[in-house]
Design a protein around this motif. Structure first.
Motif, PDB file in Angstrom:
ATOM      1  N   GLN A 178       0.731  -1.367   0.062  1.00 26.96           N
ATOM      2  CA  GLN A 178      -0.068   0.009   0.060  1.00 26.96           C
ATOM      3  C   GLN A 178       0.935   1.261  -0.181  1.00 26.96           C
ATOM      4  N   ASP A 179       1.872   1.470   0.554  1.00 31.55           N
ATOM      5  CA  ASP A 179       2.766   2.676   0.824  1.00 31.55           C
ATOM      6  C   ASP A 179       3.237   2.763  -0.429  1.00 31.55           C
ATOM      7  N   ASP A 180       3.784   1.722  -1.201  1.00 30.57           N
ATOM      8  CA  ASP A 180       4.402   1.808  -2.563  1.00 30.57           C
ATOM      9  C   ASP A 180       3.124   2.519  -3.682  1.00 30.57           C
ATOM     10  N   ALA A 181       2.233   2.025  -3.497  1.00 27.61           N
ATOM     11  CA  ALA A 181       0.928   2.257  -4.482  1.00 27.61           C
ATOM     12  C   ALA A 181       0.224   3.346  -4.363  1.00 27.61           C
ATOM     13  N   LEU A 182       0.320   4.117  -3.130  1.00 29.14           N
ATOM     14  CA  LEU A 182      -0.312   5.242  -2.902  1.00 29.14           C
ATOM     15  C   LEU A 182       0.085   6.446  -3.970  1.00 29.14           C
ATOM     16  N   ASN A 183      -1.130   7.028  -4.382  1.00 30.08           N
ATOM     17  CA  ASN A 183      -1.005   8.273  -5.316  1.00 30.08           C
ATOM     18  C   ASN A 183      -0.387   7.609  -6.900  1.00 30.08           C
ATOM     19  N   LYS A 184      -0.200   6.215  -6.961  1.00 32.15           N
ATOM     20  CA  LYS A 184       0.124   5.752  -8.183  1.00 32.15           C
ATOM     21  C   LYS A 184      -1.261   5.733  -9.053  1.00 32.15           C
ATOM     22  N   THR A 185      -1.244   5.752 -10.431  1.00 36.27           N
ATOM     23  CA  THR A 185      -2.323   5.552 -11.115  1.00 36.27           C
ATOM     24  C   THR A 185      -2.825   4.029 -11.044  1.00 36.27           C
ATOM     25  N   ILE A 186      -4.078   4.054 -11.281  1.00 35.03           N
ATOM     26  CA  ILE A 186      -4.723   2.824 -11.147  1.00 35.03           C
ATOM     27  C   ILE A 186      -4.149   1.871 -12.136  1.00 35.03           C
ATOM     28  N   THR A 187      -3.650   2.252 -13.322  1.00 36.53           N
ATOM     29  CA  THR A 187      -3.166   1.344 -14.391  1.00 36.53           C
ATOM     30  C   THR A 187      -1.910   0.740 -14.083  1.00 36.53           C
ATOM     31  N   ASP A 188      -1.160   1.477 -13.175  1.00 34.32           N
ATOM     32  CA  ASP A 188       0.132   0.982 -12.919  1.00 34.32           C
ATOM     33  C   ASP A 188       0.046  -0.133 -12.027  1.00 34.32           C
ATOM     34  N   VAL A 189      -1.060  -0.087 -10.794  1.00 35.17           N
ATOM     35  CA  VAL A 189      -1.145  -0.928  -9.778  1.00 35.17           C
ATOM     36  C   VAL A 189      -1.962  -2.054 -10.209  1.00 35.17           C
ATOM     37  N   PHE A 190      -3.161  -1.782 -10.782  1.00 37.25           N
ATOM     38  CA  PHE A 190      -4.307  -2.752 -11.120  1.00 37.25           C
ATOM     39  C   PHE A 190      -4.229  -2.989 -12.544  1.00 37.25           C
ATOM     40  N   HIS A 191      -3.163  -3.866 -13.100  1.00 35.79           N
ATOM     41  CA  HIS A 191      -3.020  -3.946 -14.616  1.00 35.79           C
ATOM     42  C   HIS A 191      -3.622  -5.364 -14.892  1.00 35.79           C
ATOM     43  N   ILE A 192      -4.823  -4.974 -15.665  1.00 38.87           N
ATOM     44  CA  ILE A 192      -5.664  -6.121 -16.374  1.00 38.87           C
ATOM     45  C   ILE A 192      -5.578  -6.142 -17.500  1.00 38.87           C
ATOM     46  N   ILE A 193      -5.843  -7.541 -18.391  1.00 40.36           N
ATOM     47  CA  ILE A 193      -6.098  -7.626 -19.631  1.00 40.36           C
ATOM     48  C   ILE A 193      -7.174  -8.627 -20.088  1.00 40.36           C
ATOM     49  N   HIS A 194      -7.637  -8.482 -21.044  1.00 37.87           N
ATOM     50  CA  HIS A 194      -8.708  -9.418 -21.666  1.00 37.87           C
ATOM     51  C   HIS A 194      -8.073 -10.600 -22.002  1.00 37.87           C
ATOM     52  N   GLU A 195      -8.575 -11.735 -21.247  1.00 37.30           N
ATOM     53  CA  GLU A 195      -7.975 -12.996 -21.461  1.00 37.30           C
ATOM     54  C   GLU A 195      -7.977 -13.519 -23.054  1.00 37.30           C
ATOM     55  N   GLU A 196      -8.857 -13.402 -23.533  1.00 35.49           N
ATOM     56  CA  GLU A 196      -8.935 -13.813 -24.879  1.00 35.49           C
ATOM     57  C   GLU A 196      -8.129 -13.063 -26.068  1.00 35.49           C
TER      58      GLU A 196
END
Length: 538
Positions: A178-196
Motif C-alpha cells: 500500500q505504501d508503494d502504491a499510494l498516489n500511483k495511477t490505477i493502471t500502474d497497480v491494477f494492470h488487467i488484460i482481456h484473457e481472450e
C-alpha cells in the motif's frame, strides 16, 4: 457570564507559560472554570518531558518561550509523540507566527490577555474536536480493519484514478504494498488484460467513474502482477459520491477466479463424462439390438437360402434326368443352365455373407468355439493355396508359396487358420493386377527376451497395388472397402478383414498391413501353441 461548573472536573490541563504572573493568572482562570491544572512549566523542553510523564488531557501552550525550543516546536513534539491536543495562548498574532502554528495542527487559539469566556470556549471546542477526531480515527481504523480483512481484493481510487487504499488481498494479488502504491495511477497497480485478446483493459475504471454506476466488466480478465504473474480474476467497480452527489472516487473489488474456473471445468468434465457414459450405454444398447437383429435375421435368412440351394440342386438333377448332357453343356448355349448358375452363385454369395455375419457376432460375443488341433503347415498351407491357382492363372497372376522347411507344427484352431489364410489370399487375388505376383510366406520368428512364446509368421504380399495412406487406418473397419480398388469387379461386403482381425485376436495373435513402393503386405503372427497362450486362459 459562564455557567457555573459546566466543565467536567476530570479534565486535567498542563499550562506552558514562561511569565510567572501570566501563568498564575491562567491557572486561576482555569480553576475558576472548573478544570484541574496538572502542572505549570516555563520551557518547551520541560513541557515535553512533563507531558510525557503526566499525560494531561490538554496543553495550553504559550508560543513564545525562553530557551532553545519554542512553544510551536514543543506542541509539535507533544502531538507527534503523545497525541495530546494543544491550544495556543499568545499575544503575537502576526502572519508568520500563525502560519507556523497552523502547520502543527493545533486545536485552538487564545489571545492574551486571557478572558475566562474565551478560555472556556477555546478549551471546550478543542476537547470536543479532539473527541470527534478520536472517534473518526477509530472509525477509520475500524473500517480499514474490515476492508483489510475482507477475502476479496479491494482498491480505493480518487476521482483522478489514483490509488488511495489497498487491502491485504489486493497487495497479494497485485504484488504492490500500500505504501508503494499510494498516489500511483490505477493502471500502474491494477494492470488487467482481456484473457481472450490479451489486450489491455485499463479503461474499465475510468468508464465506471464516468458512468457513475456499479459496473461488472463483461468478459474474462487476467490480472498481471508487479512480478508479471498472471491471475484470472472477477471484478466490479463501484463509484462513490460526496454529499453533493459529486463522484469523488471508486471502490474496485476483485477476487482470484482460479478455483471457480477449475471447479467449473471439473463440473463440465463431469457433465461430459456423464453424457459420454449415457451415450456409451445407449450405443451399447443399440449395438446389442443391432447384434440381436443381425443374429435373428441371419438365422432367418439362412433357412430360405438353404431351401433355395436345395431347389437349385433339384432342378439340376431334373435336367440331368431329362438330358444327361445338359448339366455339362455350355452355359452360353443353354439359357436354363446359365440362369441356374447365376442363382447358385448368388445363393452361395448370400450364404457366405450370412455366415460372415454369424461368425462376427460370435466373435463379438466371445462365443466363437476354438477347436484346438495339430496343424502341419507344410501340407496345410499348399492345400489352401492350390485352390486359388486356377483363378490366379485365369487372371494372369503368379501365385507362389514359401514355407520354411524347418517349420514346426502348430497347435491352433485349424478352421480359423484356414479362414484367415483363405480370406487374405482371396483378397490378394481380387485386387492384384494382371502380370503381378502374389506370395504367401511362412516362417518361425526368433524371440528376444523377455518374450518366450514361439511365434509363427504368415505374410501374404501382392505387387502392383497400394492402399492409400488415408485408407490404411480404416482397412479393418466393419463394412469398409477401399474405393475403386476392385479391378476385377468381384464385389464384397467389407466384412472379410473385420472378421479376420477379430479371428486373429481370438487365436491370440496380431495382424497388421503395410503398403508402399507398389506392394501391399498383410502380416499375421500367431502363437505356435495356442494351448499355452494366455489368451486361452482368458
Amino acid at each position: 457570564m459562564i455557567p457555573e461548573r459546566t466543565a467536567p472536573t476530570t479534565i486535567q490541563i498542563m499550562v506552558v507559560e514562561d511569565e510567572s504572573v501570566i501563568a498564575a493568572d491562567i491557572k486561576d482562570c482555569l480553576e475558576n472554570l472548573g478544570y484541574g491544572v496538572l502542572a505549570v512549566v516555563a520551557s518547551g523542553e520541560e513541557a515535553v518531558a512533563t507531558a510525557t510523564s503526566l499525560l494531561p488531557d490538554l496543553v495550553l501552550m504559550d508560543i513564545r518561550l525562553k530557551g532553545v525550543m519554542d512553544g510551536i516546536q514543543a506542541a509539535a513534539k507533544i502531538w507527534q509523540r503523545l497525541h495530546i491536543p494543544v491550544v495556543y495562548s499568545t499575544g503575537h498574532s502576526d502572519r508568520g507566527t500563525m502560519e507556523r502554528a497552523k502547520a502543527t495542527g493545533p486545536f485552538g487559539y487564545v489571545l492574551k490577555p486571557v478572558e475566562e469566556q474565551e478560555m472556556y470556549v477555546a478549551i471546550e471546542t478543542a476537547l470536543q474536536r479532539f473527541r470527534l477526531d478520536q472517534a473518526l480515527q477509530k472509525r477509520e481504523q475500524w473500517l480499514s480493519s474490515i476492508l483489510r480483512s475482507i477475502g476479496d481484493g479491494i482498491i480505493v481510487v480518487d476521482a483522478d484514478c489514483r490509488v488511495r487504499f489497498l487491502n491485504l488481498i489486493a497487495e497479494a494479488l497485485t504484488g504492490w504494498k500500500q505504501d508503494d502504491a499510494l498516489n500511483k495511477t490505477i493502471t500502474d497497480v491494477f494492470h488487467i488484460i482481456h484473457e481472450e485478446t490479451q489486450t489491455s483493459a485499463h479503461n474499465v475504471v475510468s468508464e465506471a467513474l464516468q458512468s457513475g454506476t456499479l459496473v461488472y466488466p463483461a468478459g474474462d480478465f487476467i490480472l498481471v502482477s508487479q512480478s508479471a504473474e498472471n491471475t484470472p480474476i472477477m471484478t466490479s467497480i463501484a463509484p462513490f459520491l460526496d454529499d453533493n452527489n459529486v463522484i469523488t472516487g471508486a471502490v474496485i473489488v476483485f477476487r482470484d477466479d482460479t478455483e471457480r474456473r477449475q471447479a467449473e471445468e471439473r463440473n463440465i468434465a463431469i457433465a461430459r463424462s456423464l453424457q459420454l457414459e449415457s451415450q456409451m450405454a445407449e450405443l451399447q444398447s443399440l449395438n446389442q439390438q443391432k447384434d440381436d437383429f443381425l443374429n435373428t435375421v441371419s438365422h432367418e435368412l439362412r433357412t430360405p437360402l438353404t431351401n433355395i440351394k436345395m431347389a437349385i440342386r433339384m432342378l439340376e438333377l431334373t435336367l440331368d434326368q431329362r438330358d444327361s448332357s445338359a448339366v455339362v453343356s455350355d452355359a452360353d448355349s443353354n439359357p436354363t443352365i446359365r440362369y441356374l448358375k447365376i442363382l447358385s452363385d448368388q445363393c452361395d454369395r448370400q450364404t457366405s455373407l450370412i455366415n460372415d455375419l454369424l461368425d462376427l457376432q460370435r466373435l463379438n460375443a466371445n462365443a466363437y468355439t476354438i477347436d484346438l488341433s495339430t496343424v502341419h503347415l507344410q501340407r496345410f498351407l499348399p492345400e489352401i493355396v492350390e485352390n486359388f491357382q486356377a483363378r490366379a492363372k485365369a487372371q494372369q497372376q503368379a501365385l507362389q508359396i514359401n514355407v520354411a522347411p524347418d517349420l514346426p507344427s502348430v497347435m491352433t484352431d485349424a478352421t480359423g487358420l484356414s479362414r484367415i489364410i483363405t480370406e487374405l489370399v482371396n483378397n490378394a487375388i481380387k485386387y492384384t493386377p494382371a502380370d503381378e505376383r502374389i506370395t504367401v510366406t511362412v516362417q518361425l520368428l526368433e524371440q528376444t527376451p523377455p518374450s518366450t512364446t514361439p511365434i509363427v509368421q504368415f505374410q501374404i504380399a501382392n505387387s502392383g497395388v497400394e492402399i492409400p495412406p488415408t485408407a490404411l487406418p480404416l482397412i479393418f473397419d466393419q463394412f469398409y472397402r477401399v474405393p475403386s480398388a476392385d479391378r476385377w469387379r468381384q464385389g464384397g461386403t467389407g466384412l472379410g478383414l473385420t472378421l479376420i482381425k477379430k479371428l486373429v485376436n481370438h487365436l491370440g495373435g496380431s495382424i497388421h498391413v503395410t503398403s508402399k513402393q507398389g506392394q501391399t503386405c498383410f502380416t499375421v503372427e500367431l502363437p505356435v501353441d495356442l494351448s499355452r497362450s494366455s489368451v486361452t486362459a482368458d
